[in-house]
Design a protein around this motif. Structure first.
Motif, short mmCIF file in Angstrom:
data_model
loop_
_atom_site.label_atom_id
_atom_site.label_comp_id
_atom_site.label_asym_id
_atom_site.label_seq_id
_atom_site.Cartn_x
_atom_site.Cartn_y
_atom_site.Cartn_z
N GLN A 43 0.85 -1.19 0.00
CA GLN A 43 0.00 0.00 0.00
C GLN A 43 0.89 1.23 0.00
N GLN A 44 0.75 2.06 -1.05
CA GLN A 44 1.54 3.28 -1.22
C GLN A 44 0.72 4.47 -0.72
N GLU A 45 1.16 5.06 0.37
CA GLU A 45 0.41 6.15 0.99
C GLU A 45 1.28 7.41 1.05
N THR A 46 0.71 8.55 0.75
CA THR A 46 1.43 9.81 0.83
C THR A 46 0.57 10.81 1.61
N ILE A 47 1.13 11.34 2.68
CA ILE A 47 0.41 12.30 3.52
C ILE A 47 0.05 13.53 2.68
N ASN A 48 -1.19 13.97 2.78
CA ASN A 48 -1.74 15.12 2.06
C ASN A 48 -1.77 14.95 0.55
N LYS A 49 -1.69 13.70 0.10
CA LYS A 49 -1.86 13.39 -1.32
C LYS A 49 -2.85 12.23 -1.48
N THR A 50 -2.64 11.15 -0.74
CA THR A 50 -3.57 10.02 -0.74
C THR A 50 -4.12 9.75 0.65
N LEU A 51 -3.58 10.39 1.66
CA LEU A 51 -4.03 10.27 3.05
C LEU A 51 -4.25 11.67 3.60
N TYR A 52 -5.45 11.92 4.11
CA TYR A 52 -5.77 13.26 4.62
C TYR A 52 -6.31 13.19 6.03
N LEU A 53 -5.89 14.15 6.86
CA LEU A 53 -6.45 14.34 8.18
C LEU A 53 -7.66 15.24 8.01
N ILE A 54 -8.84 14.71 8.32
CA ILE A 54 -10.09 15.46 8.15
C ILE A 54 -10.43 16.22 9.43
N VAL A 55 -10.32 15.52 10.57
CA VAL A 55 -10.61 16.13 11.87
C VAL A 55 -9.44 15.84 12.78
N LYS A 56 -8.83 16.89 13.35
CA LYS A 56 -7.75 16.69 14.29
C LYS A 56 -8.35 16.53 15.68
N GLY A 57 -8.01 15.42 16.32
CA GLY A 57 -8.57 15.12 17.63
C GLY A 57 -7.92 15.91 18.74
N VAL A 58 -8.16 15.45 19.96
CA VAL A 58 -7.66 16.08 21.17
C VAL A 58 -6.25 15.55 21.44
N THR A 59 -5.28 16.45 21.51
CA THR A 59 -3.89 16.05 21.72
C THR A 59 -3.70 15.59 23.16
N GLY A 60 -3.10 14.40 23.29
CA GLY A 60 -2.80 13.86 24.61
C GLY A 60 -1.47 14.38 25.12
N PRO A 61 -0.94 13.76 26.17
CA PRO A 61 0.29 14.24 26.80
C PRO A 61 1.52 14.16 25.88
N ASP A 62 1.68 13.05 25.18
CA ASP A 62 2.86 12.90 24.32
C ASP A 62 2.42 12.52 22.92
#
Length: 187
Positions: A43-62
């Motif tokens: 599986q060939q995946e490229t961030i912001n080309k074939t994989l997108y973050l639609i909703v950014k969740g709640v950032t945890g401690p680390d």
């Protein structure tokens, strides 16, 4: 009188052919009467080309490059190739949704439709399960279409390379057809 005997001869010949094709297809069955198919794709995946973050969740401690914030929603439409090289032959597409479901950012609920055009098999495979960002895991196959109708089994994805923004996953397919379906395949 010879005419009815001719019909019986044709019927016996067709019956013999059906036994021959059944015994030929059983050579591809496992010990439980199921037809099985095992293969590996990439599986060939490229961030912001074939994989997108639609909703950014709640950032945890680390957080790190291998984690994502709790509740993050990703969508993907990635090419599937026959080797890790992104320029190798494309034989399918993986389309899906992933939601980060653990507070440490490592676990995701994943639903994916994989459409394949292999040499002897064409159709789609659906999977639904829980994925880990780093560890190897099994994703259950919940159905399929075309030549993958009624398929069962699992897909074992593992991270092969992560050279941001490009990510390559190795997908090991372990597919099984129940006995009532397996006899209908000629491969």
């Amino acid at each position: 009188m010879a005419q009815p005997l001719r019909h019986y001869g044709v019927a016996i010949f067709l019956l013999a052919l059906s036994f021959k094709s059944t015994s030929t297809s059983t050579a591809t069955h496992d010990g439980h009467g199921r037809k099985s198919l095992h293969f590996t794709l990439y599986q060939q995946e490229t961030i912001n080309k074939t994989l997108y973050l639609i909703v950014k969740g709640v950032t945890g401690p680390d957080t790190s490059p291998t984690t994502s914030p709790f509740g993050s929603l990703f969508v993907n439409q990635d090419l599937l190739t026959i080797s890790p090289n992104s320029s190798s032959k494309v034989v399918g597409v993986a389309e899906g949704v992933s939601i980060t479901s653990s507070l440490d950012g490592l676990i995701n609920v994943v639903t994916e439709k994989i459409t394949l055009e292999l040499k002897h098999y064409k159709g789609s495979i659906s999977m639904l399960g829980t994925a880990h960002n780093i560890e190897v895991f099994d994703l259950p196959v919940v159905g399929g279409t075309g030549d993958f109708m009624f398929v069962q089994g699992y897909i074992k994805p593992s991270l092969l390379t992560f050279d941001s923004p490009d990510i390559v996953y190795r997908l090991e397919f372990h597919l099984y057809w129940p006995p009532y379906v397996a006899d209908h395949f000629s491969y």
